[in-house]
Design an enzyme around this catalytic site. Structure first.
Site, PDB file in Angstrom:
ATOM      1  N   GLY A  35       0.811  -1.209   0.000  1.00 42.24           N
ATOM      2  CA  GLY A  35       0.000   0.000   0.000  1.00 42.24           C
ATOM      3  C   GLY A  35       0.845   1.259   0.000  1.00 42.24           C
ATOM      4  N   GLY A  84       1.080  -5.178   1.691  1.00 43.43           N
ATOM      5  CA  GLY A  84      -0.350  -5.240   1.435  1.00 43.43           C
ATOM      6  C   GLY A  84      -0.738  -6.294   0.433  1.00 43.43           C
ATOM      7  N   GLU A 107       8.547  -4.821   6.560  1.00 40.13           N
ATOM      8  CA  GLU A 107       8.107  -3.649   7.322  1.00 40.13           C
ATOM      9  C   GLU A 107       9.103  -3.156   8.368  1.00 40.13           C
ATOM     10  OE1 GLU A 107       4.611  -5.331   5.348  1.00 40.13           O
ATOM     11  OE2 GLU A 107       6.234  -6.201   6.532  1.00 40.13           O
ATOM     12  N   ASP A 115       2.157  -6.477   9.123  1.00 44.30           N
ATOM     13  CA  ASP A 115       0.728  -6.393   9.446  1.00 44.30           C
ATOM     14  C   ASP A 115      -0.094  -7.194   8.440  1.00 44.30           C
ATOM     15  OD1 ASP A 115       1.273  -4.579   7.375  1.00 44.30           O
ATOM     16  OD2 ASP A 115      -0.314  -3.200   7.992  1.00 44.30           O
TER      17      ASP A 115
END
Length: 410
Positions: A35, A84, A107, A115
């Site tokens: 993302g 994402g 990340e 996540d």
């Protein structure tokens, strides 16, 4: 993009004309590389916290929708699949990798944490593989995704158009039929006795070094590693580039993962994301790697020793207060194990059969031939099953010299 995908998924689920949903990219290089965290960071720094958190709320809602989808959902993860893009695919019942697939959760490199449901799926991977991938952001390629459990099938990219056509013609919502249809296009397995898995040679070292509950202990284990010295040295170099607070946060997150169901995992991540946006490191990492591209972030704190784990735990995992809430579209779906299992057997599955935890093993123990035969039948001779099961048995079992019954090595 997240809103568009989520809207279409909901529409297709309600349509009587839709039996199978296929997720694919129109890019020749990537399924989805993640993302727009640059825009998220900018919104937060501009004071529009609602917009920044709205991004994560919508994304995590979509991740759960994919996990809860009742129709067969096939993600063609051809090309780069990161961040994402992983959340969009890894929770689907079917994940098809190709020789061009590249998987990563990088990340910690930008001061964030893995996540999109990584709390759930990384913590359930074989041994300490998920912890290793989550902390280091290391890449998996091609067949790696099949053997690590990220993908359920492995198909040559040139055959994807034919596979899509086959799925469009099936006219059924039966998951087992869909799985077998994909398997018809699976690339032939490696020759007997070979395994195209880049982590195969270092899997024992990964388990030895990443089994600890503090990052400091992991670092010390890597320093002491002698059997895979070159790998350990490179891994240490990688960890030194990451945000120290992100590393500690990620390890704590993944150690909590096995106790959480899919809703709890995503809800925890929303809370962690909100707290992380209020930290310096996430914005520093995004700027250094994605905006100014100096590739030299200045982390705060700068070292692992300076990160107070007690304070971090209280701040991220214990503190009360007002946090954004995650409203799930399928509020009744809160499993602690994925409802569909169309990939290769996990190391735990194999161990449960050998040790008798699986009641189908019987009371007399099983030989190597019997174990291989069991998983052959269970997976309908799935491509790669003999390679993975044989590899796990080579590493994890000993054979009785008289009865040939296998004993699992702790």
């Amino acid at each position: 993009m997240v809103h568009t995908i989520k809207r279409h998924l909901e529409e297709w689920r309600q349509s009587d004309l839709c039996d199978v949903v296929i997720l694919r990219s129109n890019s020749p290089k990537a399924f989805c590389a993640g993302g727009d965290v640059v825009e998220v960071s900018k919104s937060w720094k501009d004071g529009d916290h609602g917009k920044a958190m709205g991004f994560f709320q919508s994304e995590y809602q979509m991740n759960h929708l994919v996990a809860a989808y009742d129709k067969p959902l096939v993600a063609l993860i051809d090309g780069y699949t990161m961040g994402g893009g992983v959340g969009l695919s890894v929770h689907a019942a079917f994940r098809v990798a190709t020789e061009r697939s590249v998987f990563a959760m990088p990340e910690t490199r930008i001061g964030f944490f893995p996540d999109v449901g990584a709390t759930f799926f990384l913590s359930r991977m074989d041994g300490q593989t998920g912890v290793y991938l989550g902390l280091t952001g290391s890449w998996l390629r091609g067949r790696d995704l099949l053997y690590a459990g990220v993908a359920t099938h492995y198909v040559a990219s040139e055959r994807l158009p034919l596979l899509e056509k086959r799925l469009q013609e099936l006219g059924t919502r039966d998951h087992q039929v869909v799985s077998q249809a994909i398997e018809e296009f699976a690339t032939q397995a490696e020759a007997a006795g070979t395994l195209e898995y880049s982590l195969a040679d270092v899997r024992e070292a990964i388990d030895r070094c990443f089994r600890f509950n503090t990052v400091e202990a992991i670092v010390e284990a890597l320093k002491q590693e002698t059997q895979q010295r070159e790998w350990a040295t490179k891994t240490l170099e990688t960890l030194r580039k990451m945000s120290p607070s992100s590393l500690k946060l990620t390890l704590e997150q993944l150690r909590n993962g096995p106790r959480l169901n899919i809703q709890q995992a995503l809800s925890l991540e929303l809370r962690l994301a909100e707290k992380r946006l209020g930290s310096e490191d996430m914005h520093e990492g995004i700027d250094a790697l994605l905006v100014s591209k100096t590739n030299a972030p200045k982390w705060t704190p700068a070292t692992l020793e300076e990160v107070d784990m007690g304070q971090l735990h209280r701040e991220y995992f214990e503190s009360s207060g007002q946090y954004s809430v995650l409203d799930f579209i399928d509020s009744d779906v809160a499993f602690d194990k994925y409802p569909h299992a169309f990939g290769l057997p996990s190391e735990r599955d194999i161990g449960d059969l050998v040790t008798g935890v699986n009641p189908q093993a019987g009371s007399l123990g099983m030989t190597r031939r019997e174990v291989l035969g069991f998983f052959d039948r269970q997976t309908m001779s799935k491509v790669g099953v003999r390679q993975k099961v044989s590899w796990v048995l080579d590493r994890k079992t000993q054979e009785d010299k008289d009865s040939y019954v296998l004993r699992w090595i702790k």
